[in-house]
Design a protein around this motif. Sequence first.
Motif, short mmCIF file in Angstrom:
data_model
loop_
_atom_site.label_atom_id
_atom_site.label_comp_id
_atom_site.label_asym_id
_atom_site.label_seq_id
_atom_site.Cartn_x
_atom_site.Cartn_y
_atom_site.Cartn_z
N TRP B 112 35.09 44.63 40.21
CA TRP B 112 35.22 44.97 38.75
C TRP B 112 36.66 45.08 38.30
CZ3 TRP B 112 31.18 44.36 35.58
CH2 TRP B 112 29.85 44.48 35.87
N SER B 113 36.81 44.72 37.28
CA SER B 113 38.17 44.90 36.37
C SER B 113 38.19 46.54 36.09
CB SER B 113 38.60 44.10 35.30
OG SER B 113 37.78 44.68 34.14
N LYS B 115 38.72 48.03 33.36
CA LYS B 115 37.98 48.28 32.18
C LYS B 115 36.61 47.85 32.23
CE LYS B 115 41.79 47.75 28.66
NZ LYS B 115 42.24 46.75 27.98
N GLU B 116 36.03 47.26 33.26
CA GLU B 116 34.67 46.92 33.74
C GLU B 116 34.13 45.99 32.60
OE1 GLU B 116 32.73 50.74 33.95
OE2 GLU B 116 33.97 51.53 35.58
N ASP B 117 34.94 45.36 32.06
CA ASP B 117 34.34 44.15 31.03
C ASP B 117 34.52 42.84 31.80
OD1 ASP B 117 37.09 44.09 31.04
OD2 ASP B 117 37.16 43.98 28.85
N LYS B 118 35.15 42.86 32.86
CA LYS B 118 35.08 41.53 33.72
C LYS B 118 35.03 41.78 35.17
CE LYS B 118 39.69 40.36 32.59
NZ LYS B 118 40.73 39.83 32.45
N PHE B 119 34.76 40.76 35.95
CA PHE B 119 34.83 40.95 37.36
C PHE B 119 35.21 39.65 37.91
CE2 PHE B 119 30.93 38.82 38.66
CZ PHE B 119 29.94 39.14 37.54
N ALA B 120 35.92 39.73 39.43
CA ALA B 120 36.25 38.49 40.05
C ALA B 120 35.58 38.26 41.36
CB ALA B 120 37.98 38.53 40.11
N VAL B 121 35.07 36.94 41.45
CA VAL B 121 34.53 36.62 42.62
C VAL B 121 35.35 35.96 43.50
CG1 VAL B 121 32.24 35.79 43.74
CG2 VAL B 121 32.27 37.01 41.41
N ALA B 122 35.70 36.05 44.73
CA ALA B 122 36.65 35.36 45.69
C ALA B 122 35.41 34.39 46.46
CB ALA B 122 37.26 36.14 46.55
#
Lengths: 156, 394
Positions: B112-113, B115-122
């Motif tokens: 999660w970023s 601010k929890e408004d985005k996340f990144a998936v590798a």
Amino acid sequence: MDNAFRKIDIDAFDEDVLQESELYEPDPRDPAQVLDESKQRQVAVRGALAKGDIRGALAISLENAPFGPNVEEAKTLTLQTILSILNSTKSTEVSAVVKALTQDEQDTLMKYLYKGMAMPGWGDISGSVLLGWHEKLTEVAGTGCIVRTMTDRRTV
Amino acid sequence: MPPSVFSLSQTPVTCHSFDANRQQLAVSFNSNDAQILTRKGNEWTATETLAEHDKTITSIDWAPNSNRIVTSSQDRNAYVWQQTPDPETGALIWKPTLVLLRINRAATHVRWSPKEDKFAVASGARAIAVCSFDPENNWWVSKHLKKPIRSTVLAVDWHPNNVLLAAGSADMKARVFSAYIKEVDEKPAPSVWGSRLPFNVLCGEYSSPAGGWVHAVSFSPSGDVLAFASHDSSISIVYPGGPVIHNIKMSSLPFVTLTWTAEDSVVAAGHDCQPTVFSGSDAGWQAVGTLDDSKSSSSARSGFGSSPVGRLNSTAFNTFRDADTRGQASAGASGGDTKVLTIHQNTITSVRPYEGQPGQVTKVSTTGVDGNLVIWDVNEVASLAAQFGGIHLK
């Protein structure tokens, strides 16, 4: 069970395949220059060996080791030079010499030990010497040194 | 305080993530399911199973403020789990929402970023899916960071500004990207990583001299420094100005996970089975010790101190060594002790902050292939040289 499919080179069908050359910075030196340097080092090492300076001889031979493609001759020459140093070291002195090397030199020396053991036929000549050095070098530089030999794509 | 050890499972723990109060824990035991464990005294008991993936789960992250869990898996999917009341019983249960990742290889890591408004998936598709919520369609959509990634992405970590993203990859590079999403983010303030930051701008690309897969990346608490661990048994600390890269080579096996505990301190762990502490500043970095003070945890460990190869000094190793050097089968010579000399009995796969604020982390948690969860006090650093890392003593 048919497992011939496991032998298919799937990379051949990949237009965007990762090339070996992309994994490390290429050697900026010209192959001819690299060979010249290896020859000069061989002479310098003979001089150091004549004075009995094993530490100095190793330092000279392990500096700017040739790596990458197109420098096979320089690589073989450097390996010969290093083997001549290893062979002329008394087994009681190995530990002290290995300890005196810098960390980079230890890593490079480990690469040459593995290369020496990997050359067909070479192991017969200096196999026990290489294993003796390998044991002492691992005691000093640890398993991390062996791991770096395996991961480093700048093969000597 | 000595480290707290919890044996969660006989199987490897792939990854772990705590909730905000540290009373619940999301883990995956190397399977298709994630478990929610709840702390009862000194026990962790399974209270709910998150079953939706149909291949092994690779990573879990629990957002502390919005109380959402995101899981990624080899089935190329990610799910966002949210607690919702069951329509029949009214009890709170975790409900999954599928994320449209659009990748054709396994998802390897998720975070999660801030601010929890985005996340990144590798992922193994040479891409990172940056996901944000689309309220119009009521689903999570993804945008791909692709260039110039050349191989599987193994780890991601967010910058505190919610825009920059660090990624470690099997092409031996650690990179910093902008993951700016117009609909979600405000324009970030200029930082040491750059001032103009549209999506997919590459702010830096770094590698360790001896190469190796980059297993772990992490921004410092301020976000101005990047640390990464690679498979050449080294960690690198990057100051982007120069850039100046401090590379610390270890004599032990490679690290696969790391986290910052303060602006001048990093804890890394991996195949060596013990968390190692590094400290330094822009002038230089060094390993200062290990959190695994084995002397206090078992008296049986003395006497093994001189092994040059650390964890290899096991019964099996000694049996073969004795057979080799003395020509004898040494039954009982070493007492049948098959324990490794560290608290973790196998590779540590994940280290995360447990207690304290970013920049002042006081405790970290680790899980590993041995199925154990260990919580360490980061101020209890034992000297490396005094340990069986006796490599330097010999």
